[in-house]
Scaffold this motif. Structure first.
Motif: not given
Length: 435
Positions: A263-271
């Motif tokens: 639950g501590d992992w957060k999805k992000i998008r870089l480019g």
């Protein structure tokens, strides 16, 4: 088909007339001569003459010093205000500006390492950026450091870890806040057998000292895993800078990564890249007692091979930092932006001659690398200034595109009304540059 010849003094590189004026008007010519001093009285060309001639090689499409003899000399003689010298004169100037290489033997391995520092030219490198206001005192900048294997078969080149003979120069650069382009601020010649991590603390101490002596402040420092050393981390912190260094994986780190809850992992998008990020707030590297923050990013593996500690198919990377304020995504985004500094080696190799070192020894080739870095910084200044006035130029243009669009224009000097006038054979309007 019929042809006819003309003896008129028309040059295909008319745009360089504007470049030489900008070089002089920027104050760089005077700075070079004041900083480097006069050459011997029997020599006809000053150091600024040599720099301008050497710059002309690359800004008129050449890729090695000898091109001024073989292809450019006749055209450059049609540039008003330019005293054209030979390739031999340029090479003599480079050798005069070279400093002795220091040799140090590693007591553990017995390997003899060669380092060339050249503090005078490195100081000029920073002063040139201040002169053109690309750097300003009192502002905090982002500093990057990296080493690059430079293959070459020169007389003193040693075997690199890539199994080729060459050098492995260290280069520090600062990101231009306006354009994002990396500007070299320090170059240290290292022979090919000197690993990037070897005596890096001493190298970085010289980098910070050179910048500090010129009133330039470093707010954030960014580097790859070769800088993941206790002494380097402590040095950067002593400078009062935030650090972002690629951490080397070890059993301790892997164990802590494996204990991060899903639950501590957060999805992000870089480019275009998707990843997940998390952090470890209290990480004690190098067996020390001081905690740092470790920001972890992970990307799904295409081969589906699972990690032994997490049991999931991800590639993990860690960034060691003392930044407690930025979010995980901000830390990762800032670190990944160091790709711009890595592009600097491509620019220097392909635009400013590093792929063709002109001299036989590390000392002379280090002087050459710093001189061409000054040209690269001046070009960044030039394209930024010209693109403000000419809609058909963009500040992101690489040198080749600039040459095609700006330099290569047929031109001749004519005298009319008691004045010399540059006649350009083009429909493009160059006149805004003069305002």
């Amino acid at each position: 088909m019929k042809i006819t010849n003309s003896s008129e003094k028309i040059t295909p590189f008319g745009g360089f007339n504007f470049v030489i004026e900008s070089f002089k008007n920027s104050g760089l010519s005077m700075l070079i001569d004041n900083h480097l001093g006069s050459r011997v009285k029997t020599v006809g060309f000053s150091y600024s003459d040599i720099f301008i001639n050497h710059l002309a090689v690359y800004l008129n499409g050449g890729d090695c010093t000898e091109d001024i003899n073989d292809h450019l000399r006749g055209h450059l003689q049609n540039v008003r205000g330019m005293r054209v010298c030979s390739a031999d004169t340029i090479l003599r100037g480079i050798k005069e500006l070279a400093t002795d290489t220091l040799f140090m033997e590693n007591p553990d391995s017995g390997v003899k390492h060669g380092f060339n520092l050249n503090p005078k030219l490195n100081n000029l490198l920073v002063k040139g950026l201040i002169q053109t206001e690309q750097l300003k005192t009192g502002i905090f900048y982002d500093l990057d450091y990296d080493n690059q294997v430079q293959p070459t078969e020169k007389y003193d080149a040693e075997k690199t870890y890539k199994k080729t003979n060459g050098y492995q120069p260290g280069i520090a650069s600062i990101s231009n806040p306006d354009t994002g382009q990396a500007m070299p601020v320090y170059i240290e010649g290292r022979n090919g057998n000197s690993q990037a991590k070897y005596l890096q603390e001493e190298t970085l101490e010289r980098v910070f000292s050179n910048l500090g002596d010129n009133g330039i402040k470093v707010g954030r420092f960014r580097a790859d895993s070769a800088s993941y050393q206790k002494k380097v981390v402590e040095l950067v912190e002593r400078q009062g800078s935030l650090l972002y260094i690629r951490a080397k994986r070890c059993a301790k780190m892997d164990g802590m990564i494996g204990s991060i809850a899903k639950g501590d992992w957060k999805k992000i998008r870089l480019g275009i890249q998707e990843m997940e990020v998390a952090d470890i707030q209290e990480y004690f590297p190098f067996g020390g007692e001081k905690p740092y923050r470790l920001v972890i990013s992970r990307i799904k593996r295409k081969d589906s091979q699972t990690d032994i500690f997490s049991g999931e198919a991800y590639t993990y990377r860690g960034i060691l930092t003392n930044d407690r304020e930025s979010s995980n995504s901000e830390v990762v985004a800032f670190y990944n932006a160091r790709g711009q500094s890595e592009c600097l080696f491509d620019v220097m190799n392909n635009d400013f001659g590093w792929a063709k070192m002109p001299c036989s020894f590390l000392s002379e080739n280090t002087a050459f690398m710093i001189m061409t870095a000054i040209y690269a910084n001046f070009y960044s200044y030039l394209i930024a200034e010209y693109s403000k006035k000419l809609s058909w130029l963009k500040p992101c243009y690489r040198l080749k595109k600039f040459i095609f669009r700006f330099i290569t224009v047929s031109a001749k000097w004519i005298r009319t009304g008691r004045k010399h006038v540059l006649k350009l054979f083009t429909q493009k309007d160059y006149s805004p540059i003069l305002t």
